[in-house]
Design an enzyme around this catalytic site. Sequence first.
Site, short mmCIF file in Angstrom:
data_model
loop_
_atom_site.label_atom_id
_atom_site.label_comp_id
_atom_site.label_asym_id
_atom_site.label_seq_id
_atom_site.Cartn_x
_atom_site.Cartn_y
_atom_site.Cartn_z
CB THR A 15 -0.91 0.03 1.24
OG1 THR A 15 -0.09 -0.05 2.42
CG2 THR A 15 -1.88 -1.14 1.24
CB SER A 260 2.85 9.26 9.64
OG SER A 260 2.73 10.50 8.94
CE LYS A 261 2.72 3.10 4.32
NZ LYS A 261 1.83 2.24 3.51
NE ARG A 262 -1.12 11.64 7.68
CZ ARG A 262 -1.47 10.54 8.36
NH1 ARG A 262 -1.91 9.48 7.71
NH2 ARG A 262 -1.39 10.50 9.68
CG ASP A 263 5.79 12.83 8.93
OD1 ASP A 263 5.11 13.87 8.98
OD2 ASP A 263 5.85 12.01 9.85
#
Length: 491
Positions: A15, A260-263
């Site tokens: 993912t 997190s993946k969003r960073d």
Amino acid sequence: MANANVRVRFCPSPTGNPHVGLVRTALFNWAFARHHGGTLVFRIEDTDAARDSEESYQQLLDAMRWLGLDWDEGPEVGGPHAPYRQSQRMDLYKDVAKKLLDAGHAYRCYCTTEELDARREAARAAGKPSGYDGTCRELTAEQKEAYEREGREPIVRFRMPDEPITFNDLVRGELTFTPENVPDYGIVRANGAPLYTLVNPVDDALMEITHVLRGEDLLSSTPRQIALYKALAEIGVGNGTTPSFGHLPYVMGEGNKKLSKRDPQSSLNLYRERGFLREGLLNYLSLLGWSLSADQDIFTMDEMVAAFDIEDVNANPARFDLKKCEAINADHIRRLDVKAFAEACEPWLKAPHANWAPENFDRAAWEAIAPHAQTRLTVLSDITANVDFLFLDQPVEDEASWTKAMKEGSDALLRTAREKLAEAEWNTDALKAAVVAAGEEHGLKLGKAQAPVRVAVTGRTVGLPLFESLEILGRERTLARVDAALAKLAG
């Protein structure tokens, strides 16, 4: 002590793009397996059809190959426990779920989402644990039939033991979970799809995994999995052993928050695109919870493998420091021999990175400048802007650099510098002496005297060693650029 029986697994979900926390987990598993001469199983957890993608799957394989984290069993390699993609093992999970039901280790739960939410809220209000309360644990046949007549579609829940579960975490020591904090949990959705909570331990049991090294965020699921391993052994699934667990510390980002993946700094692709060496990136990621020694931050992967012990991992959260990551990568760039460095830079000397025409690339000039560039780079992608002055007809026009360097009196300095450069022998020492002499005539030290020359010739205030650069650029092109700068100043 080496132990060839060690079997660990790296089992990401496909993912999104791979991130550095995931890479750290892969690295520690790989190093542990290699240290013991054991086996690394690469398994793909792709049972969530709504979130998984083939593109992400291919990115995972590509990332592992780029990082040099080779695997012994898994996709493209095969092995005795194939297939290694969970989406291809669904019939197996359904069979195990049926056996758990038949043996009484699991049961069908007919509670609706609304009922579960209401009971959780009531438990919280009463100050009690808010996990599943066991409503469907001991339903009679009549009660089940009544629910089914209502059209309720049950999930399957695993029946947790009514006793504490204690285990020795390889990173955190002995941990105990009491029954009220580890309630019965779902293992199969109402539509029959198996959940991670089932498929992960089932595959670990069947693939004879001896050590599970994973992130701290999965620690709360460990007692549930330990109970499930015991049940699996009783129904003849696997070899009857429970793996040892080690939970790796969180990787923290800005503001004391988990990375997190969003960073932005979490994406592995960022580091590949910027031209980090895989050795430099892996060296830094290994320091997020582990160290080779108190006084050595820079080391090879061979050195890490020789020394790695999961019990040396620190349980405290590790902060991701991009500046330190860059500094370690720069050290690894310096460690390359010049030929390897030049080859590593090649992708950034071509389109789409290069801003010069391919026919203008001069390999002899590149090979001459490479040793000087190697001492200055933090990441390989920096090479493009550092050497473009050699391959462009005119240097890059960086107005900020021009404004900073071309102060009042710069035209007079440049004229003097041009005269002395034109008369000088064309080698590094003579070129430096020419600019030093020009500076002295204008009451300037070398640092101030060379700044206008650097901007005139390279377009930028910061770059590779100036006099080595002038020697490689050549007399004719150097003087022509100084003339162009003087014309612009006269303007």
